[in-house]
Design an enzyme around this catalytic site. Structure first.
Site, PDB file in Angstrom:
ATOM      1  N   SER A   1       0.847  -1.188   0.000  1.00 32.81           N
ATOM      2  CA  SER A   1       0.000   0.000   0.000  1.00 32.81           C
ATOM      3  C   SER A   1       0.881   1.235   0.000  1.00 32.81           C
ATOM      4  O   SER A   1       2.059   1.185   0.388  1.00 32.81           O
ATOM      5  CB  SER A   1      -0.891   0.006   1.258  1.00 32.81           C
TER       6      SER A   1
ATOM      7  N   TYR B   1      -3.011  -0.406  10.000  1.00 34.13           N
ATOM      8  CA  TYR B   1      -3.009  -0.828   8.594  1.00 34.13           C
ATOM      9  C   TYR B   1      -1.676  -0.478   7.933  1.00 34.13           C
ATOM     10  O   TYR B   1      -1.060  -1.323   7.269  1.00 34.13           O
ATOM     11  CB  TYR B   1      -4.165  -0.147   7.852  1.00 34.13           C
TER      12      TYR B   1
END
Length: 265
Positions: free
Chosen positions: A137, A160
């Site tokens: 990501s 995350y």
């Protein structure tokens, strides 16, 4: 034709890339945590692509025992794997911690693919032009191990981003360890039109196909043959630098030691 396993592929970009690969005649193995959804996805892909070489595996990646069982099933069923796409990931969940008391994002986004890949390496080493594609990501941030084992509360965004940095750091280490298998971490694109992004932020910037297309390219395109230990940033349209800790050998050693101790407990 290749044997391809894609985790988290009953919806989102995982499902899109599964359809694209199956339509070309590859043997595609989808994965999801819901048996009914996996069966429905397999049937749907078979029908839409006219490819009977589609099957599925069921496992809740937040449960490490389930990851182990899935690995055993894959090893029993397949003779080799050419492409492993660790696509499964989570952001927003009702639960903060896994059944093992660990941060849920850390388990699903990093520990599960670490464990699954390790168990499947013998199959990958039998593959042709074998590649591991790890879904990273643009969000990557310094890891708090206290947060990762549930001893410190941090925001969903923070955990995350930590989990995705961990995945990227491990990807770079794994690439150095493997001679016959390439490893690439990829940011498929920020805020794609997927269930995860829409649930988390209530909006999207780009179509889900953007993420599926780059996964497809990295998995089978000749242009990426032999490339390993790199980070592809689809927001920037090419290989780019990841977070600085992804190049910090001391930090990577700490992560790998931590992970191995966790899995031995």
């Amino acid at each position: 034709m290749k044997n391809i396993l894609i985790t988290g592929s009953t919806d989102g970009i995982g499902k899109l890339v599964a359809i694209k690969l199956a339509s070309e005649g590859h043997s595609v193995y989808v994965h999801g945590r819901n048996e009914g959804k996996v069966e429905k996805t397999v049937a749907e892909i078979k029908f839409s692509t006219k490819n009977e070489n589609v099957d599925g595996f069921v496992a809740d990646l937040s449960e490490l025992d389930a990851v182990k069982r899935m690995a055993e099933e894959v090893n029993a069923k397949l003779s080799h794997i050419d492409i492993l796409i660790n696509n499964a990931g989570i952001f927003k969940t009702a639960e903060i911690l896994s059944k093992d008391g660990l941060d849920l994002r850390f388990v699903v986004n990093y520990v599960a693919p670490y464990m699954l890949t390790k168990e499947l390496l013998p199959l990958l080493e039998k593959g042709t032009d074998a590649r591991i594609i790890n879904l990273s990501s643009a969000a990557q941030s310094d890891i708090s191990y206290a947060a990762m084992i549930g001893k410190q509360r941090v925001s969903l965004n923070a955990s995350y981003a930590m989990s995705k940095l961990a995945l990227t750091m491990w990807s770079f280490r794994l690439a150095k360890e493997l001679e016959k298998v390439a490893v690439i971490a990829v940011n498929p694109g920020s805020l794609l039109n997927t269930k995860m992004a829409n649930e988390a932020y209530g909006q999207h910037w780009s179509p889900a196909e953007k993420g599926a297309d780059i996964q497809y390219d990295l998995a089978v395109d000749e242009a990426h043959k032999g490339v390993t230990g790199k980070y592809f940033d689809n927001d920037r349209g090419g290989y780019a630098n990841a977070h600085q800790d992804a190049y910090n050998e001391d930090a990577i050693n700490q992560l790998i030691d931590f992970t191995n101790k966790l899995l031995r407990n």
